[in-house]
Design an enzyme around this catalytic site. Structure first.
Site, mmCIF file in Angstrom:
data_model
loop_
_atom_site.group_PDB
_atom_site.id
_atom_site.type_symbol
_atom_site.label_atom_id
_atom_site.label_comp_id
_atom_site.label_asym_id
_atom_site.label_seq_id
_atom_site.Cartn_x
_atom_site.Cartn_y
_atom_site.Cartn_z
ATOM 1 C CD GLU A 49 1.444 -53.892 30.753
ATOM 2 O OE1 GLU A 49 1.774 -55.136 30.985
ATOM 3 O OE2 GLU A 49 0.827 -53.964 29.069
ATOM 4 C CD GLU B 162 -2.321 -55.524 26.384
ATOM 5 O OE1 GLU B 162 -2.747 -55.522 26.749
ATOM 6 O OE2 GLU B 162 -1.692 -54.267 25.954
#
Ligand SMILES: CC(C)(COP(=O)(O)OP(=O)(O)OC[C@H]1O[C@@H](n2cnc3c(N)ncnc32)[C@H](O)[C@@H]1OP(=O)(O)O)[C@@H](O)C(=O)NCCC(=O)NCCSC(=O)/C=C/CCCCCCCCCCCCC(=O)O
Length: 720
Positions: A122, A102
């Site tokens: 995730e 990210e």
């Protein structure tokens, strides 16, 4: 944690948080101040973000989840990166995962070492990439690829990531030097077309189609899990909503996951995976202070289904195997089967044809035990009979070189009773593989009273070499897996006598998330195996089992499984078991009215009145009985910590990872509730002595506040 280094007109923010440069609070603070400082520094014209050591950040700091969040959040750091007036280049190496990726997606450019990997794992922690990963990735890759990457959690190698547009350039030389050169080349170029928040999702019009397809896929593949569904909802938002609103939706979906029981269980499982193979003996010997022997050759004794599959485990990692079977016909069959199994692996692209060939070249079949004199490790995999195993171990002891380890694949028998047959009890241990051994990840390694630390170190090490998740347990009847699972099997059968049908019990446990209910499992492995073990034990104790037998040594007994055996219903192999199959070895199980008749007539003949058994009772009787036994396993030191039990259940018994394992599940239910229900069932079923509550459970449940799972052993055991 983040070093700020200026070289000419380039500011380098070097993240230094070993071992994986996780984005802990101090890293986030360091990145934010670094970006601000570089923007204020008139001499700086471009900024490089890079990781020190082996990797770019591999994600948020998982240990921070579940604690009060500390600002700045990663999103705020990322927004500052994207808003930077000076180009920001993320230079990736190692594994740029989760929050790390990210950070890169907030940057204006991404270059990467050609050996690096990127990904959003995730979902494996029950989360979604909540720092705008779900709305930024589709802007680079398109929806289908983003959905696949985010819902699978898989790592993508750098060339593939370049192809998808995630990376701008691959680097084969010095990453930092190349990053600085790259940074210089983009100074002064417009930035808005590099800011992903300003770019549309190019295939937004097709989002509903992609969403429906991907949703059907994740519901099938990840049954019962909420994270993949939330990932997809958020990606859909990226295509349907303005950026800011999509980010708000993502944050809401992330929060829902962060506080979910599933994410708590998956985060626990992440650390349990790493903690379980770290073994320690009561003597203080441990993985830290004991060296393994190097195993260069193995003999497997017994070429049945299990022995053959165990042989495959070794030869496919290049360890030569002598497969010994006294009957030549069985041996030839086994060698043929091994060839076929490996051929199947080639077809599934798990190994190449060359690897198959190399594996078979180091496999030799023999009919005489004398041939094993020179091997480093023997794994015995003959029929589960103590006397037979003792005979084999006594012979092996004479034949094998003194340094050889002698291990048994027994699933229940006491290792000490096998070791006494030898003059080398320090070199005897259990290596309990799970069927099918070449597929199942678990290896339950068992030490006995005399097993030496170096033997333990060696079997744990070889387990790792053959790609297994190895967990060490102390010897006892059934070890951890079978000892605890026996309670599930017993209660499941007793409930058939009381009112349930096999499909009722299986459905409830499968809806809970178990890979298979106990009756489908029995049909898979064959009910003849259990029958033989029961008969052996009865013979040893001089007991005659009949259909009327309802108690053995004062313990409740059900003869229902014996009735099935007598009817020739061995399971899938005979096309009939607790279920009906279209033909022998067919896989699809159909409920069978004949079984309903067998159960009803069994109950009638024994005068048992049937009743409706609610799903909650099925869960409690199967799982709480096993959990109570799990506490006894901890109390006795058979397992060193709850994580070991949970990992055994996840990898060996199909327990849903998103529930952590029976012990973690118990922590979520609450120990007071578990204890009360165990007492209730002990009252109701006093002839099933395993319902007697564990002392450790009682102690832990008596605390006014819940004792965290990581304190269940050391503190409480010493106080017992
Ligand atoms: C592949 C690996 C990186 C390396 O593998 P390997 O080399 O084999 O090493 P390991 O043995 O696995 O690991 C070595 C040790 O490091 C520990 N470790 C590894 N990764 C982490 C980590 N990410 N965090 C902490 N610790 C980690 C590991 O345990 C080992 O330690 P030890 O030896 O056991 O002591 C491999 O490690 C790997 O795969 N790692 C995990 C990668 C991963 O899963 N990454 C993703 C993490 S999750 C993430 O990044 C999420 C990002 C979104 C953040 C969103 C923030 C949004 C804020 C919104 C605000 C919401 C607030 C709501 C609150 C409110 O409303 O109030």
């Amino acid at each position: 944690m983040v070093d700020y280094i200026v070289d000419g007109n380039i500011a380098v923010l070097e993240i230094n948080n070993p071992p994986v440069n996780a984005l802990s609070i101090h890293v986030r603070e360091g990145l934010l101040t670094g970006i601000q400082k570089a923007n204020q520094d008139g001499s700086v014209q471009a900024i490089v973000i890079i990781g020190k050591g082996s990797t770019f950040p591999s994600g948020a700091d998982i240990r921070e989840f579940g604690k009060p969040p500390k600002e700045p959040w990663l999103t705020a750091v990322g927004e500052a990166i994207e808003a930077s007036e000076k180009p920001v280049i993320s230079a990736l190496h190692g594994t740029a995962l989760g929050g790390g990726l990210e950070v890169a997606l907030f940057s204006h450019y991404r270059i990467a070492d050609e050996r690096s990997r990127v990904g959003f794992p995730e979902v494996k922690l029950g989360l979604l990439p909540g720092a705008q990963g779900t709305i930024r990735l589709p802007r680079l890759t398109g929806l289908a690829v983003a959905m696949r990457i985010i819902t699978s959690g898989d790592h993508i190698n750098a060339p593939e990531a370049l192809k998808y547009g995630i990376l701008d350039k691959l680097i084969s030389g010095n990453l930092l030097q190349e990053a600085k050169t790259f940074a210089k080349s983009v100074i002064g170029k417009p930035l808005d077309n590099r800011r992903l928040s300003k770019i549309a999702v190019r295939d937004a019009a097709t989002v509903d189609k992609h969403f429906d397809e991907a949703l059907a896929e994740v519901k099938r593949k990840y049954k019962g899990m909420i994270a993949p569904v939330n990932c997809l909802k958020s990606i859909r938002g990226s295509a349907k909503l303005p950026f800011v609103e999509a980010a708000r939706l993502e944050a809401a979906l992330f929060r829902e996951l962060l506080t979910s029981a599933q994410s708590a269980a998956l985060r626990y499982s992440f650390f349990a995976d790493r903690s379980a193979p770290r073994w320690k003996l009561p003597s203080g010997a441990s993985i830290e202070n004991t060296k393994p022997d190097i195993i260069k050759s193995v003999a497997v004794i017994g070429a049945g289904t299990m022995g053959s599959a165990i042989a495959i485990c070794f030869i496919r990692v290049g360890i030569p195997v002598l497969l010994v079977e006294q009957n030549d016909k069985l041996l030839q069959n086994a060698l043929k089967n091994i060839g076929q199994i490996l051929q199947g692996s080639v077809k599934l692209n798990r190994i190449t044809a060359d690897q198959r060939k190399q594996s078979l070249q180091i496999l030799r079949g023999e009919t005489s035990l004398d041939i094993v004199s020179d091997v480093d490790l023997v794994v015995e995999a003959v029929f589960e009979n103590l006397k037979l195993k003792q005979e084999i171990f006594a012979r092996l002891d004479k034949i094998c070189k003194p340094s050889a380890l002698l291990c048994s694949n027994t699933s229940t028998l006491d290792i000490d009773k096998i070791a006494v047959a030898t003059n080398r009890p320090g070199k005897v241990a259990g290596m309990h593989f799970f069927a099918p051994a070449h597929i199942m990840k678990l290896l339950e390694n068992v030490y006995g009273t005399h097993t030496s630390p170096s033997t333990v170190a060696t079997i744990m090490d070889i387990g790792k070499r053959i790609g297994k998740v190895s967990v060490l347990v102390r010897t006892c009847d059934g070890f951890v897996a079978n000892r605890m699972n026996r309670m599930v099997g017993n209660e499941a059968v007793f409930m058939l006598e009381e009112g349930a049908l096999p499909q009722d019990v299986d459905r409830v446990l499968e809806d809970f998330g178990m890979a298979m209910g106990p009756f489908r499992v029995t049909d898979l492995s064959g009910s003849d195996v259990g029958w033989r073990i029961r008969q052996e034990r009865a013979k040893e104790q001089g007991i005659q089992l009949t259909y009327e037998t309802r108690f053995v040594n004062g313990e409740r007994y059900s003869s229902l499984p014996d009735r099935l055996y007598e009817l020739g219903r061995y399971g899938q192999k005979t096309g009939k078991g607790w279920y009906r199959y279209e033909k022998p070895f067919a896989r699809t199980a159909y409920p069978d009215p004949e079984i309903t008749d067998v159960i009803n007539s069994h109950c009638r003949s024994l005068g048992i009145e049937r009743r409706v058994i609610p799903p909650q009772e099925i869960i409690e009787r199967c799982l709480f009985a096993a959990i109570n036994e799990g506490f006894k396993v901890l109390e006795e030191g058979v397992a060193e910590k709850p994580e070991n039990i949970d990992i055994i259940w996840q990898y060996g018994l199909g327990f849903p990872r998103y529930r952590g394992g029976p012990m973690f599940y118990a922590s979520q239910v609450g120990l007071k509730t578990i204890y009360e229900r165990v007492c209730y069932y002990y009252d109701a079923f006093p002839h099933s002595s395993y319902w007697a509550p564990s002392d450790l459970l009682r102690k832990l449940a008596s605390h006014s506040t819940e004792v965290p799972i990581d304190q269940w052993t050391s503190k409480e055991r010493s106080r017992l």
